[in-house]
Design a protein around this motif. Structure first.
Motif, mmCIF file in Angstrom:
data_model
loop_
_atom_site.group_PDB
_atom_site.id
_atom_site.type_symbol
_atom_site.label_atom_id
_atom_site.label_comp_id
_atom_site.label_asym_id
_atom_site.label_seq_id
_atom_site.Cartn_x
_atom_site.Cartn_y
_atom_site.Cartn_z
ATOM 1 N N GLU A 12 1.006 -1.122 0.063
ATOM 2 C CA GLU A 12 0.122 -0.210 0.032
ATOM 3 C C GLU A 12 0.754 1.245 0.026
ATOM 4 O OE1 GLU A 12 -4.010 -1.648 2.371
ATOM 5 O OE2 GLU A 12 -2.198 -0.890 3.547
ATOM 6 N N ILE A 13 1.878 1.251 0.763
ATOM 7 C CA ILE A 13 2.894 2.488 0.883
ATOM 8 C C ILE A 13 3.449 2.718 -0.513
ATOM 9 C CG2 ILE A 13 4.916 3.246 1.771
ATOM 10 C CD1 ILE A 13 4.313 1.914 4.289
ATOM 11 N N ALA A 14 3.763 1.637 -1.210
ATOM 12 C CA ALA A 14 4.389 1.668 -2.510
ATOM 13 C C ALA A 14 3.512 2.171 -3.413
ATOM 14 C CB ALA A 14 4.778 0.063 -2.885
ATOM 15 N N GLU A 15 2.492 1.801 -3.449
ATOM 16 C CA GLU A 15 1.033 2.556 -4.410
ATOM 17 C C GLU A 15 1.146 3.992 -3.928
ATOM 18 O OE1 GLU A 15 -2.410 0.206 -3.959
ATOM 19 O OE2 GLU A 15 -1.542 -1.653 -4.726
ATOM 20 N N VAL A 16 1.015 4.393 -2.589
ATOM 21 C CA VAL A 16 0.904 5.839 -2.470
ATOM 22 C C VAL A 16 2.095 6.702 -2.861
ATOM 23 C CG1 VAL A 16 0.752 7.144 -0.300
ATOM 24 C CG2 VAL A 16 -0.487 5.469 -0.337
ATOM 25 N N LEU A 17 3.380 6.085 -2.663
ATOM 26 C CA LEU A 17 4.658 6.846 -2.855
ATOM 27 C C LEU A 17 5.166 6.497 -4.260
ATOM 28 C CD1 LEU A 17 6.425 6.467 0.477
ATOM 29 C CD2 LEU A 17 4.891 8.124 -0.274
ATOM 30 N N TYR A 18 4.436 5.657 -5.056
ATOM 31 C CA TYR A 18 4.995 5.398 -6.595
ATOM 32 C C TYR A 18 6.384 4.947 -6.570
ATOM 33 C CZ TYR A 18 0.858 8.373 -7.336
ATOM 34 O OH TYR A 18 -0.450 8.726 -7.494
ATOM 35 N N VAL A 19 6.455 4.040 -5.684
ATOM 36 C CA VAL A 19 7.930 3.206 -5.620
ATOM 37 C C VAL A 19 7.637 1.682 -5.453
ATOM 38 C CG1 VAL A 19 9.143 5.161 -4.710
ATOM 39 C CG2 VAL A 19 8.077 3.389 -3.193
ATOM 40 N N GLY A 20 8.610 0.891 -5.734
ATOM 41 C CA GLY A 20 8.491 -0.610 -5.626
ATOM 42 C C GLY A 20 8.416 -1.033 -4.160
ATOM 43 N N ALA A 21 7.744 -2.224 -4.052
ATOM 44 C CA ALA A 21 7.514 -2.693 -2.567
ATOM 45 C C ALA A 21 8.918 -3.016 -2.087
ATOM 46 C CB ALA A 21 6.793 -4.022 -2.762
ATOM 47 N N ALA A 22 9.783 -3.346 -2.755
ATOM 48 C CA ALA A 22 11.262 -3.856 -2.262
ATOM 49 C C ALA A 22 12.046 -2.358 -1.742
ATOM 50 C CB ALA A 22 11.983 -4.360 -3.072
ATOM 51 N N THR A 23 11.458 -1.209 -2.587
ATOM 52 C CA THR A 23 12.371 0.104 -1.874
ATOM 53 C C THR A 23 11.554 0.363 -0.770
ATOM 54 O OG1 THR A 23 12.499 0.577 -4.418
ATOM 55 C CG2 THR A 23 12.583 2.411 -2.686
ATOM 56 N N VAL A 24 10.213 0.155 -0.376
ATOM 57 C CA VAL A 24 9.705 0.323 0.707
ATOM 58 C C VAL A 24 10.263 -0.440 1.992
ATOM 59 C CG1 VAL A 24 7.579 0.366 1.998
ATOM 60 C CG2 VAL A 24 7.535 1.213 -0.358
ATOM 61 N N LYS A 25 10.250 -1.750 1.620
ATOM 62 C CA LYS A 25 11.049 -2.760 2.546
ATOM 63 C C LYS A 25 12.156 -2.017 2.924
ATOM 64 C CE LYS A 25 12.265 -7.457 3.454
ATOM 65 N NZ LYS A 25 12.394 -8.868 2.903
ATOM 66 N N THR A 26 12.962 -1.823 2.209
ATOM 67 C CA THR A 26 14.528 -1.186 2.373
ATOM 68 C C THR A 26 14.473 0.095 3.158
ATOM 69 O OG1 THR A 26 15.332 -1.919 0.507
ATOM 70 C CG2 THR A 26 16.627 0.048 1.491
ATOM 71 N N HIS A 27 13.495 0.871 2.924
ATOM 72 C CA HIS A 27 13.165 2.227 3.892
ATOM 73 C C HIS A 27 12.737 1.733 5.086
ATOM 74 C CE1 HIS A 27 14.432 4.881 0.623
ATOM 75 N NE2 HIS A 27 13.150 4.841 -0.132
ATOM 76 N N VAL A 28 11.820 0.818 5.236
ATOM 77 C CA VAL A 28 11.308 0.514 6.730
ATOM 78 C C VAL A 28 12.566 -0.036 7.518
ATOM 79 C CG1 VAL A 28 10.022 -1.095 8.014
ATOM 80 C CG2 VAL A 28 8.982 0.024 5.899
ATOM 81 N N SER A 29 13.299 -0.821 6.833
ATOM 82 C CA SER A 29 14.530 -1.495 7.709
ATOM 83 C C SER A 29 15.462 -0.190 7.958
ATOM 84 C CB SER A 29 15.408 -2.538 6.529
ATOM 85 O OG SER A 29 14.363 -3.715 6.340
ATOM 86 N N SER A 30 15.730 0.712 7.309
ATOM 87 C CA SER A 30 16.585 1.729 7.653
ATOM 88 C C SER A 30 15.895 2.710 8.569
ATOM 89 C CB SER A 30 16.590 2.739 6.423
ATOM 90 O OG SER A 30 17.606 3.574 6.565
ATOM 91 N N CYS A 31 14.818 2.740 8.547
ATOM 92 C CA CYS A 31 14.031 3.597 9.866
ATOM 93 C C CYS A 31 14.230 2.809 11.040
ATOM 94 C CB CYS A 31 12.561 3.578 9.566
ATOM 95 S SG CYS A 31 11.990 4.864 8.175
ATOM 96 N N LEU A 32 13.986 1.568 11.098
ATOM 97 C CA LEU A 32 14.257 0.561 12.378
ATOM 98 C C LEU A 32 15.720 0.777 12.695
ATOM 99 C CD1 LEU A 32 12.318 -2.420 11.078
ATOM 100 C CD2 LEU A 32 11.728 -1.015 12.994
ATOM 101 N N ALA A 33 17.001 0.571 11.809
ATOM 102 C CA ALA A 33 18.093 0.820 12.278
ATOM 103 C C ALA A 33 18.519 2.102 12.979
ATOM 104 C CB ALA A 33 19.082 0.497 10.856
ATOM 105 N N LYS A 34 18.091 3.246 12.209
ATOM 106 C CA LYS A 34 18.250 4.544 12.620
ATOM 107 C C LYS A 34 17.597 4.832 13.828
ATOM 108 C CE LYS A 34 19.458 6.612 8.051
ATOM 109 N NZ LYS A 34 19.007 7.460 7.036
ATOM 110 N N LEU A 35 16.550 4.453 14.214
ATOM 111 C CA LEU A 35 15.560 4.633 15.418
ATOM 112 C C LEU A 35 15.920 3.601 16.471
ATOM 113 C CD1 LEU A 35 12.459 5.837 13.710
ATOM 114 C CD2 LEU A 35 14.262 7.357 14.562
ATOM 115 N N GLN A 36 16.715 2.645 16.098
ATOM 116 C CA GLN A 36 17.162 1.678 17.158
ATOM 117 C C GLN A 36 15.761 0.927 17.667
ATOM 118 O OE1 GLN A 36 20.034 3.013 20.000
ATOM 119 N NE2 GLN A 36 21.221 4.078 18.633
ATOM 120 N N LEU A 37 14.906 0.754 16.824
ATOM 121 C CA LEU A 37 13.658 0.106 17.166
ATOM 122 C C LEU A 37 13.696 -1.543 16.699
ATOM 123 C CD1 LEU A 37 11.040 2.958 16.405
ATOM 124 C CD2 LEU A 37 11.986 2.517 18.488
ATOM 125 N N ARG A 38 12.950 -2.221 17.485
ATOM 126 C CA ARG A 38 12.741 -3.614 16.809
ATOM 127 C C ARG A 38 11.742 -3.815 15.773
ATOM 128 N NH1 ARG A 38 13.056 -8.320 21.475
ATOM 129 N NH2 ARG A 38 12.152 -10.186 20.318
#
Length: 231
Positions: free
Chosen positions: A184-210
């Motif tokens: 759903e995020i990929a559709e909203v932001l006009y990017v690929g789902a794999a790209t969204v997954k990468t961004h989510v992983s980056s957010c988790l790492a940078k914010l030190q969340l599980r």
């Protein structure tokens, strides 16, 4: 020591009702992908068993004697690598919010169908967060901390954490907080789902969340969603 990829998921059952635990054990016994490694009848015992048996997933009741599932979850997630899947009742708002704070990776209603329960345990073990739409909606609607206080707002600490995120990662964080899936995020932001997954992983790492659940909590507690709404 690493676990073989084909090894069954190790599950710890925590519920103060013997018959409930017996039912879960029977259900999981017919699935070779799951192995029940132990049981506990209250929160204190759950913490002990989680340390002793090193389960992959703890299936955790909330209301129990001696120590409730919320406090037990906080201790288990703070001291082990186990992921906790909570069993709750629909509309139990205060407990749901407190479980999010304690580090739970997902929520299931106690009337969940057996096949759904099995898939939920497997998904939790694989690192996925089961944040049901009802739970996401609850966080959004309440917009408060588990203790009933107002959101903490932007502080120097979480401001520094948020400043690490790129503009695109902030957009993804906002959509995650609204309960949208990667597709759903990929559709909203006009990017690929794999790209969204990468961004989510980056957010988790940078914010030190599980996991994704903690992303939702952070987004609202930190005041990020207030600033996002303000543009």
């Amino acid at each position: 020591m690493s676990t073989p990829a084909d090894a069954p998921v190790r599950v710890l059952l925590v519920d103060d009702q013997t018959l409930v635990r017996a039912g879960f054990r029977l259900l999981f016994s017919v699935d070779p992908r799951l192995e029940v490694v132990g049981e506990a009848a209250d929160g204190e015992e759950a913490v002990e068993r989680a340390t002793e048996f090193a389960p992959d997933v703890v299936l955790m009741d909330i209301e129990m004697p001696r120590m409730n599932g919320i406090d037990a979850t906080s201790r288990i997630t703070g001291a082990t690598d186990a992921r906790v899947l909570m069993l709750t009742t629909f509309g139990d708002e205060e407990n749901v919010l407190a479980c999010l704070q304690a580090g739970a990776s997902g929520f299931l209603l106690k009337n969940t169908e057996p096949e759904h329960l099995t898939q939920a345990v497997l998904a939790t073990a694989a690192g996925h967060s089961l944040l049901a739409p009802e739970v996401t909606g609850l966080v959004i609607d309440r917009g408060v901390r588990a203790d009933g206080a107002a959101p903490m707002g932007i502080t120097p600490t979480n401001r520094a954490a948020l400043d690490q995120l790129t503009e695109r990662e902030r957009e993804v964080l906002r959509e995650v907080a609204h309960g949208r899936s990667n597709l759903e995020i990929a559709e909203v932001l006009y990017v690929g789902a794999a790209t969204v997954k990468t961004h989510v992983s980056s957010c988790l790492a940078k914010l030190q969340l599980r996991d994704r659940v903690q992303l939702v909590v952070f987004a609202f507690e930190s005041g990020f969603m207030d600033t996002a709404a303000d543009g």
